[in-house]
Design a protein around this motif. Structure first.
Motif, PDB file in Angstrom:
ATOM      1  N   ALA A 122       4.165   4.406  -8.115  1.00  0.00           N
ATOM      2  CA  ALA A 122       4.705   3.498  -7.190  1.00  0.00           C
ATOM      3  C   ALA A 122       5.530   2.297  -7.739  1.00  0.00           C
ATOM      4  CB  ALA A 122       3.801   2.812  -6.245  1.00  0.00           C
ATOM      5  N   LEU A 123       5.147   1.998  -8.758  1.00  0.00           N
ATOM      6  CA  LEU A 123       5.966   0.882  -9.619  1.00  0.00           C
ATOM      7  C   LEU A 123       7.126   1.496 -10.645  1.00  0.00           C
ATOM      8  CD1 LEU A 123       3.131  -1.337 -11.293  1.00  0.00           C
ATOM      9  CD2 LEU A 123       4.383  -1.661  -9.122  1.00  0.00           C
ATOM     10  N   HIS A 124       7.064   2.670 -10.973  1.00  0.00           N
ATOM     11  CA  HIS A 124       8.151   3.317 -11.552  1.00  0.00           C
ATOM     12  C   HIS A 124       9.174   3.556 -10.515  1.00  0.00           C
ATOM     13  CE1 HIS A 124       6.487   4.273 -15.419  1.00  0.00           C
ATOM     14  NE2 HIS A 124       5.618   4.910 -14.966  1.00  0.00           N
ATOM     15  N   LEU A 125       8.780   4.137  -9.404  1.00  0.00           N
ATOM     16  CA  LEU A 125       9.790   4.160  -8.389  1.00  0.00           C
ATOM     17  C   LEU A 125      10.479   2.997  -8.085  1.00  0.00           C
ATOM     18  CD1 LEU A 125       8.142   6.757  -6.184  1.00  0.00           C
ATOM     19  CD2 LEU A 125       9.944   7.362  -7.974  1.00  0.00           C
ATOM     20  N   ALA A 126       9.655   1.826  -7.793  1.00  0.00           N
ATOM     21  CA  ALA A 126      10.255   0.761  -7.218  1.00  0.00           C
ATOM     22  C   ALA A 126      11.067  -0.207  -8.398  1.00  0.00           C
ATOM     23  CB  ALA A 126       9.288  -0.369  -6.774  1.00  0.00           C
ATOM     24  N   PHE A 127      10.691  -0.137  -9.654  1.00  0.00           N
ATOM     25  CA  PHE A 127      11.311  -0.781 -10.730  1.00  0.00           C
ATOM     26  C   PHE A 127      12.934  -0.003 -11.014  1.00  0.00           C
ATOM     27  CE2 PHE A 127       7.344  -2.304 -13.132  1.00  0.00           C
ATOM     28  CZ  PHE A 127       7.083  -3.375 -12.170  1.00  0.00           C
ATOM     29  N   GLY A 128      12.541   1.236 -10.982  1.00  0.00           N
ATOM     30  CA  GLY A 128      13.969   1.916 -10.994  1.00  0.00           C
ATOM     31  C   GLY A 128      14.702   1.661  -9.898  1.00  0.00           C
ATOM     32  N   ARG A 129      14.431   1.660  -8.547  1.00  0.00           N
ATOM     33  CA  ARG A 129      15.345   1.575  -7.492  1.00  0.00           C
ATOM     34  C   ARG A 129      15.812   0.044  -7.336  1.00  0.00           C
ATOM     35  NH1 ARG A 129      15.094   4.896  -1.968  1.00  0.00           N
ATOM     36  NH2 ARG A 129      16.778   4.196  -1.041  1.00  0.00           N
ATOM     37  N   HIS A 130      14.712  -0.925  -7.490  1.00  0.00           N
ATOM     38  CA  HIS A 130      15.268  -2.111  -7.295  1.00  0.00           C
ATOM     39  C   HIS A 130      15.440  -3.192  -8.256  1.00  0.00           C
ATOM     40  CE1 HIS A 130      14.462  -1.475  -2.743  1.00  0.00           C
ATOM     41  NE2 HIS A 130      13.406  -0.686  -3.316  1.00  0.00           N
ATOM     42  N   ALA A 131      15.169  -2.973  -9.284  1.00  0.00           N
ATOM     43  CA  ALA A 131      15.122  -3.535 -10.510  1.00  0.00           C
ATOM     44  C   ALA A 131      16.318  -2.708 -11.727  1.00  0.00           C
ATOM     45  CB  ALA A 131      13.820  -3.870 -11.577  1.00  0.00           C
ATOM     46  N   GLY A 132      16.552  -1.439 -11.238  1.00  0.00           N
ATOM     47  CA  GLY A 132      17.497  -0.777 -12.466  1.00  0.00           C
ATOM     48  C   GLY A 132      16.909  -0.691 -13.613  1.00  0.00           C
ATOM     49  N   LEU A 133      15.662  -0.716 -13.898  1.00  0.00           N
ATOM     50  CA  LEU A 133      15.019  -0.427 -15.211  1.00  0.00           C
ATOM     51  C   LEU A 133      14.539   0.817 -15.682  1.00  0.00           C
ATOM     52  CD1 LEU A 133      13.668  -2.299 -17.640  1.00  0.00           C
ATOM     53  CD2 LEU A 133      11.879  -2.378 -16.294  1.00  0.00           C
ATOM     54  N   VAL A 134      14.850   1.263 -16.867  1.00  0.00           N
ATOM     55  CA  VAL A 134      14.196   2.475 -17.305  1.00  0.00           C
ATOM     56  C   VAL A 134      12.986   2.238 -17.501  1.00  0.00           C
ATOM     57  CG1 VAL A 134      14.242   3.904 -19.469  1.00  0.00           C
ATOM     58  CG2 VAL A 134      16.416   3.541 -18.343  1.00  0.00           C
ATOM     59  N   THR A 135      12.012   3.106 -17.093  1.00  0.00           N
ATOM     60  CA  THR A 135      10.679   2.802 -17.550  1.00  0.00           C
ATOM     61  C   THR A 135       9.917   4.051 -18.320  1.00  0.00           C
ATOM     62  OG1 THR A 135       9.907   3.880 -15.249  1.00  0.00           O
ATOM     63  CG2 THR A 135      10.229   1.197 -15.467  1.00  0.00           C
ATOM     64  N   PHE A 136       8.500   4.286 -18.464  1.00  0.00           N
ATOM     65  CA  PHE A 136       8.058   5.281 -19.118  1.00  0.00           C
ATOM     66  C   PHE A 136       6.781   5.667 -18.619  1.00  0.00           C
ATOM     67  CE2 PHE A 136      10.533   2.778 -21.941  1.00  0.00           C
ATOM     68  CZ  PHE A 136      11.140   3.922 -22.895  1.00  0.00           C
ATOM     69  N   HIS A 137       6.576   6.946 -18.259  1.00  0.00           N
ATOM     70  CA  HIS A 137       5.560   7.976 -17.912  1.00  0.00           C
ATOM     71  C   HIS A 137       4.941   8.231 -19.028  1.00  0.00           C
ATOM     72  CE1 HIS A 137       3.593  11.452 -16.307  1.00  0.00           C
ATOM     73  NE2 HIS A 137       3.483  10.835 -15.084  1.00  0.00           N
ATOM     74  N   GLY A 138       3.741   7.376 -19.165  1.00  0.00           N
ATOM     75  CA  GLY A 138       2.753   7.823 -20.671  1.00  0.00           C
ATOM     76  C   GLY A 138       1.484   7.521 -20.342  1.00  0.00           C
ATOM     77  N   PRO A 139       0.420   7.859 -21.082  1.00  0.00           N
ATOM     78  CA  PRO A 139      -0.826   7.804 -21.243  1.00  0.00           C
ATOM     79  C   PRO A 139      -1.318   6.149 -21.097  1.00  0.00           C
ATOM     80  CG  PRO A 139      -0.274   8.344 -23.286  1.00  0.00           C
ATOM     81  CD  PRO A 139       0.974   8.566 -22.425  1.00  0.00           C
ATOM     82  N   MET A 140      -2.459   6.110 -20.370  1.00  0.00           N
ATOM     83  CA  MET A 140      -2.950   4.587 -20.067  1.00  0.00           C
ATOM     84  C   MET A 140      -3.620   4.179 -21.232  1.00  0.00           C
ATOM     85  SD  MET A 140      -1.934   3.942 -17.064  1.00  0.00           S
ATOM     86  CE  MET A 140      -1.879   4.243 -15.235  1.00  0.00           C
ATOM     87  N   MET A 141      -3.862   2.680 -21.127  1.00  0.00           N
ATOM     88  CA  MET A 141      -4.595   2.263 -22.330  1.00  0.00           C
ATOM     89  C   MET A 141      -6.054   2.687 -22.396  1.00  0.00           C
ATOM     90  SD  MET A 141      -2.280   0.619 -23.924  1.00  0.00           S
ATOM     91  CE  MET A 141      -1.167   2.094 -23.329  1.00  0.00           C
TER      92      MET A 141
END
Length: 303
Positions: free
Chosen positions: A113-132
Motif C-alpha cells: 500500500a505504501l509502495h503504490l502511494a509513494f510511487g503515485r503521490h510522491a514520485g519515489l522509486v521504492t524497493f520491494h524487499g525482505p523485512m528486517m
C-alpha cells in the motif's frame, strides 16, 4: 520518478513498523547485520510498539514515517514487518514531504500500500524487499542478504524464470515496474491510491490465498481495467496457495482465463515475495521482460 541516492559507509538508516508489530529481538539482530554493513541504525518507536495487531496507533506509525523522511541524517527507511495496517496510514501521510526528501524505502507484503502511494503521490522509486524481522531471524540465506548490495552501488539485476508455463510468446518488452502483494493491491482499487498499470509491467505475489481467492482478486483487477492496461505481467512467489479442496483451478489456469486473452507478455517463477531466497527489486524503474530466454533485467533503483 525520483531515484534515491545510494548508501555510503557510515550512513544512517531507520527501521520502522508501519503495519503489524515485529519480533523486536529479531529486529535487533538485523540491526546488528546492518551495522556490520557499515551503517548506523536508528529504531523508530513503532519498531517496539504493539496495539493489538498493529505496531502502535495509526498516528504514531505515520509520525515514524514522517520522522524518517524528514530526518536530515537518515538515508534509508527499512520496514520491520508486514502483516496488516499500512493502508490505514495513507490518509495521514504528508506526500509533499516525502517527495522533497527522496530516500530509500524498503519492504514488501502489506507495505505494498505504501509502495503504490509513494510511487503515485510522491514520485519515489521504492524497493520491494525482505523485512528486517525475517532477515534477523534464523535461516536467512546469503542471496536474500545480498539483495541489500543494490542499495550501495547502482546495479542491474537479472533473474531467470523457474516456471515452464506456456504463456503467449513474445520477444521482449521494457516498461516501468509496479505492483506487489495481490491481496493488498486489490484492496486499494477505487481509492486515490490504487495501482496505476497504464503502460507498466505489473508484478504480483501472495501468500496463504486459495486459488479461488486469487481468481476473485484477478477478476477484480480485470473488471477495473487494470490487466488490459499493463504492458506485461510478472508472477513471483505464491507460497501456501495450494487448494484445500479436491476440485480447484490451478494458478496457471486462472492466469489463462483472466490474462492470456489480452495477449499480455507473462513470465513467472521468480524468487520475489514470501519465499526463500527472497530477492529485493526496485519499483518505478524500467524492467525488461525477455521472452526468448525467460529473464528479467531491472535497471538500478538508486543513483
Amino acid at each position: 520518478m525520483q531515484r534515491p541516492s545510494c548508501l555510503q559507509p557510515g550512513d544512517t538508516v531507520m527501521i520502522v513498523a508501519p503495519s503489524s508489530p515485529a519480533d523486536f529481538d529479531k529486529v535487533l539482530l538485523m540491526k546488528q547485520k546492518l551495522e556490520a554493513m557499515g551503517l548506523r541504525v536508528l529504531l523508530g518507536d513503532s519498531a517496539a510498539r504493539q496495539r493489538g495487531y498493529l505496531a502502535g496507533t495509526d498516528a504514531a506509525r505515520a509520525d515514524d514515517l514522517h520522522l524518517a523522511f524528514s530526518h536530515p541524517a537518515v538515508k534509508a527507511v527499512f520496514c520491520a514487518r508486514g502483516g496488516y495496517g499500512s493502508a490505514r496510514l495513507l490518509s495521514l501521510l504528508d506526500f509533499p514531504l516525502i517527495r522533497r526528501n527522496p530516500k530509500i524505502f524498503w519492504g514488501y507484503s502489506d507495505v505494498t500500500a505504501l509502495h503504490l502511494a509513494f510511487g503515485r503521490h510522491a514520485g519515489l522509486v521504492t524497493f520491494h524487499g525482505p523485512m528486517m524481522e525475517e532477515c534477523g531471524g534464523g535461516g536467512v540465506d546469503a542471496m536474500t542478504l545480498s539483495s541489500f548490495e543494490q542499495l550501495f552501488t547502482p546495479q542491474f539485476i537479472m533473474l531467470a524464470a523457474q516456471d515452464e508455463y506456456i504463456y503467449p510468446s513474445f520477444s521482449s518488452v521494457t516498461a516501468p515496474l509496479t505492483g506487489g502483494n495481490l491481496t493488498v493491491l486489490a484492496s486499494t482499487l477505487g481509492t486515490p491510491y490504487e495501482v496505476d498499470t497504464g503502460g507498466k509491467i505489473l508484478f504480483l505475489e501472495d501468500i496463504g490465498e486459495e486459488p479461488y481467492r486469487l481468481d476473485r482478486m484477478l477478476n477484480q483487477l480485470k473488471l477495473a481495467g487494470k490487466l488490459q492496461q499493463c504492458a506485461g505481467l510478472i508472477l513471483g512467489s505464491f507460497s501456501d496457495c495450494a487448494p484445500k479442496r479436491q476440485s480447484s483451478l490451478s494458478l496457471p489456469e486462472i492466469i489463462y482465463d483472466h490474462v492470456v486473452p489480452y495477449g499480455i507478455p507473462i513470465l513467472s517463477g521468480f524468487p520475489l515475495g514470501h519465499c526463500r531466497p527472497h530477492q529485493g527489486i526496485p519499483f518505478g524503474v524500467p524492467v525488461t521482460m525477455n521472452g526468448e530466454d525467460q529473464t528479467l533485467v531491472f535497471e538500478p533503483g538508486v543513483k
